[in-house]
Scaffold this motif. Structure first.
Motif, PDB file in Angstrom:
ATOM      1  N   VAL A   1       0.851  -1.186   0.000  1.00 55.04           N
ATOM      2  CA  VAL A   1       0.000   0.000   0.000  1.00 55.04           C
ATOM      3  C   VAL A   1       0.889   1.239   0.000  1.00 55.04           C
ATOM      4  N   ALA A   2       0.690   2.097  -0.997  1.00 64.41           N
ATOM      5  CA  ALA A   2       1.433   3.352  -1.073  1.00 64.41           C
ATOM      6  C   ALA A   2       0.511   4.502  -0.676  1.00 64.41           C
ATOM      7  N   VAL A   3       1.105   5.601  -0.248  1.00 63.53           N
ATOM      8  CA  VAL A   3       0.355   6.782   0.169  1.00 63.53           C
ATOM      9  C   VAL A   3       0.894   7.981  -0.596  1.00 63.53           C
ATOM     10  N   ILE A   4      -0.016   8.826  -1.086  1.00 57.33           N
ATOM     11  CA  ILE A   4       0.414   9.987  -1.869  1.00 57.33           C
ATOM     12  C   ILE A   4      -0.496  11.170  -1.559  1.00 57.33           C
ATOM     13  N   GLY A   5       0.081  12.370  -1.528  1.00 54.41           N
ATOM     14  CA  GLY A   5      -0.725  13.567  -1.295  1.00 54.41           C
ATOM     15  C   GLY A   5       0.031  14.809  -1.722  1.00 54.41           C
ATOM     16  N   GLY A   6      -0.710  15.891  -1.952  1.00 52.72           N
ATOM     17  CA  GLY A   6      -0.096  17.145  -2.366  1.00 52.72           C
ATOM     18  C   GLY A   6      -0.416  18.286  -1.421  1.00 52.72           C
ATOM     19  N   SER A   7       0.570  19.144  -1.184  1.00 53.50           N
ATOM     20  CA  SER A   7       0.437  20.311  -0.316  1.00 53.50           C
ATOM     21  C   SER A   7       0.071  19.861   1.095  1.00 53.50           C
ATOM     22  N   HIS A   8      -1.126  20.212   1.588  1.00 50.00           N
ATOM     23  CA  HIS A   8      -1.493  19.755   2.927  1.00 50.00           C
ATOM     24  C   HIS A   8      -1.622  18.234   2.960  1.00 50.00           C
ATOM     25  N   GLY A   9      -2.074  17.667   1.834  1.00 54.80           N
ATOM     26  CA  GLY A   9      -2.107  16.211   1.738  1.00 54.80           C
ATOM     27  C   GLY A   9      -0.714  15.612   1.743  1.00 54.80           C
TER      28      GLY A   9
ATOM     29  N   PHE B   1       1.726  22.796  -9.094  1.00 53.90           N
ATOM     30  CA  PHE B   1       1.849  22.440 -10.511  1.00 53.90           C
ATOM     31  C   PHE B   1       1.536  20.974 -10.764  1.00 53.90           C
ATOM     32  N   TYR B   2       1.722  20.150  -9.741  1.00 56.94           N
ATOM     33  CA  TYR B   2       1.579  18.702  -9.877  1.00 56.94           C
ATOM     34  C   TYR B   2       0.133  18.273 -10.099  1.00 56.94           C
ATOM     35  N   TRP B   3      -0.840  19.195  -9.910  1.00 57.61           N
ATOM     36  CA  TRP B   3      -2.231  18.835 -10.192  1.00 57.61           C
ATOM     37  C   TRP B   3      -2.538  18.911 -11.682  1.00 57.61           C
TER      38      TRP B   3
ATOM     39  N   ASP C   1      -3.408  22.391 -21.008  1.00 55.88           N
ATOM     40  CA  ASP C   1      -2.094  22.129 -21.604  1.00 55.88           C
ATOM     41  C   ASP C   1      -1.024  22.199 -20.504  1.00 55.88           C
ATOM     42  N   PRO C   2      -0.924  21.158 -19.666  1.00 53.21           N
ATOM     43  CA  PRO C   2       0.053  21.182 -18.563  1.00 53.21           C
ATOM     44  C   PRO C   2       1.478  21.301 -19.094  1.00 53.21           C
ATOM     45  N   PRO C   3       2.361  21.918 -18.334  1.00 55.57           N
ATOM     46  CA  PRO C   3       3.758  22.055 -18.749  1.00 55.57           C
ATOM     47  C   PRO C   3       4.470  20.714 -18.709  1.00 55.57           C
ATOM     48  N   PRO C   4       5.621  20.620 -19.401  1.00 54.85           N
ATOM     49  CA  PRO C   4       6.385  19.363 -19.394  1.00 54.85           C
ATOM     50  C   PRO C   4       6.739  18.892 -17.991  1.00 54.85           C
ATOM     51  N   GLN C   5       6.956  19.849 -17.086  1.00 56.58           N
ATOM     52  CA  GLN C   5       7.334  19.470 -15.716  1.00 56.58           C
ATOM     53  C   GLN C   5       6.244  18.651 -15.028  1.00 56.58           C
ATOM     54  N   PHE C   6       4.994  18.880 -15.406  1.00 58.05           N
ATOM     55  CA  PHE C   6       3.896  18.098 -14.834  1.00 58.05           C
ATOM     56  C   PHE C   6       4.059  16.625 -15.203  1.00 58.05           C
ATOM     57  N   PHE C   7       4.343  16.365 -16.463  1.00 59.61           N
ATOM     58  CA  PHE C   7       4.501  14.985 -16.910  1.00 59.61           C
ATOM     59  C   PHE C   7       5.785  14.363 -16.366  1.00 59.61           C
ATOM     60  N   GLU C   8       6.820  15.188 -16.212  1.00 65.00           N
ATOM     61  CA  GLU C   8       8.061  14.698 -15.608  1.00 65.00           C
ATOM     62  C   GLU C   8       7.802  14.246 -14.170  1.00 65.00           C
ATOM     63  N   ALA C   9       7.014  15.027 -13.439  1.00 67.96           N
ATOM     64  CA  ALA C   9       6.700  14.672 -12.052  1.00 67.96           C
ATOM     65  C   ALA C   9       5.924  13.361 -12.001  1.00 67.96           C
ATOM     66  N   LEU C  10       5.002  13.167 -12.937  1.00 72.49           N
ATOM     67  CA  LEU C  10       4.253  11.921 -12.990  1.00 72.49           C
ATOM     68  C   LEU C  10       5.169  10.739 -13.281  1.00 72.49           C
TER      69      LEU C  10
END
Length: 222
Positions: free
Chosen positions: A25-33, A190-192, A197-206
């Motif tokens: 089981v993995a856990v993931i969240g952004g900002s407050h998450g 940015f990760y959301w 048209d998300p920037p390339p960095q979004f896909f890099e983060a994914l």
């Protein structure tokens, strides 16, 4: 602490389900998450924990600003009035194109009406000058309990990056599997990918996230 316990309860419930491999089981969240993900990783040992720009240093961010805001708060009703007043100031500033005044707060400058400002106001009301209370809910102060593996991703222009990087480095020094991934010129959130048209960095983060998860979950437990 209540919300941390809520997340822990959900995590433990998921692990208990008969069709779930409790060791994968993995856990993931952004900002407050992301912050909650980091705190969960200090209480449990998920197969992987991924924090997108989580708040790593609660004491450093909010203790001094919370104390400053508390000076004008006498009771709970007054606290709520302060909160609504600061939100209105932020709306007024937005409508007039003027910049809302900011107060210094540890390693941030907090804008009235912002989420950080509201957190500082509430923590200041709840904890006052009790440094230990801030530390108890801060990932930085619970590093010794993290077993890993953890991944921290953040934008290059995000003000939370230095604290996140320090959190990862401290984990590495303890021998924990920990990875830091910074994405150039990206702001908080940015990760959301909140655009057509998300920037390339979004896909890099994914891609970084996917590779990390696969590396730690692709082997079925015995």
């Amino acid at each position: 602490e209540d919300e941390i316990q809520d997340v822990l309860a959900a995590y433990r419930k998921l692990k208990s389900l008969p069709f779930v491999d409790a060791n994968r089981v993995a856990v993931i969240g952004g900002s407050h998450g992301g912050y909650l993900t980091q705190m969960l990783a200090s209480r449990e040992q998920p197969a992987a924990a991924i924090s997108f720009a989580g708040l790593s240093d609660i004491e450093g961010m909010f203790l001094s600003s919370g104390l400053q805001l508390r000076e004008g708060v006498q009771d709970w009703s007054d606290w709520r009035e302060q909160l609504m007043t600061h939100r209105q100031r932020a709306r007024d500033a937005a409508n007039s194109s003027a910049e809302a005044p900011r107060i210094p707060g540890g390693n941030l400058r907090l804008r009235p009406g912002s989420a950080g400002y509201e957190v500082a106001l509430e923590l200041g009301w709840r904890y006052g000058d009790r440094r230990d209370a801030f530390q108890a809910i801060s990932p930085n102060e619970n590093i010794e309990s993290v077993k890993g593996p953890v991944l921290y991703l953040v934008g290059g222009s995000d003000r939370l990056k230095e604290a996140g990087k320090a959190w990862i480095e401290a984990l590495k020094q303890r021998g924990v599997t920990a990875k830091y991934s910074e994405h150039a010129d990206m702001p908080h959130g940015f990760y959301w990918g909140n655009s057509d048209d998300p920037p390339p960095q979004f896909f890099e983060a994914l891609q970084v996230t996917t590779k990390f998860i696969q590396g730690h979950l692709n082997k079925k437990s015995e």
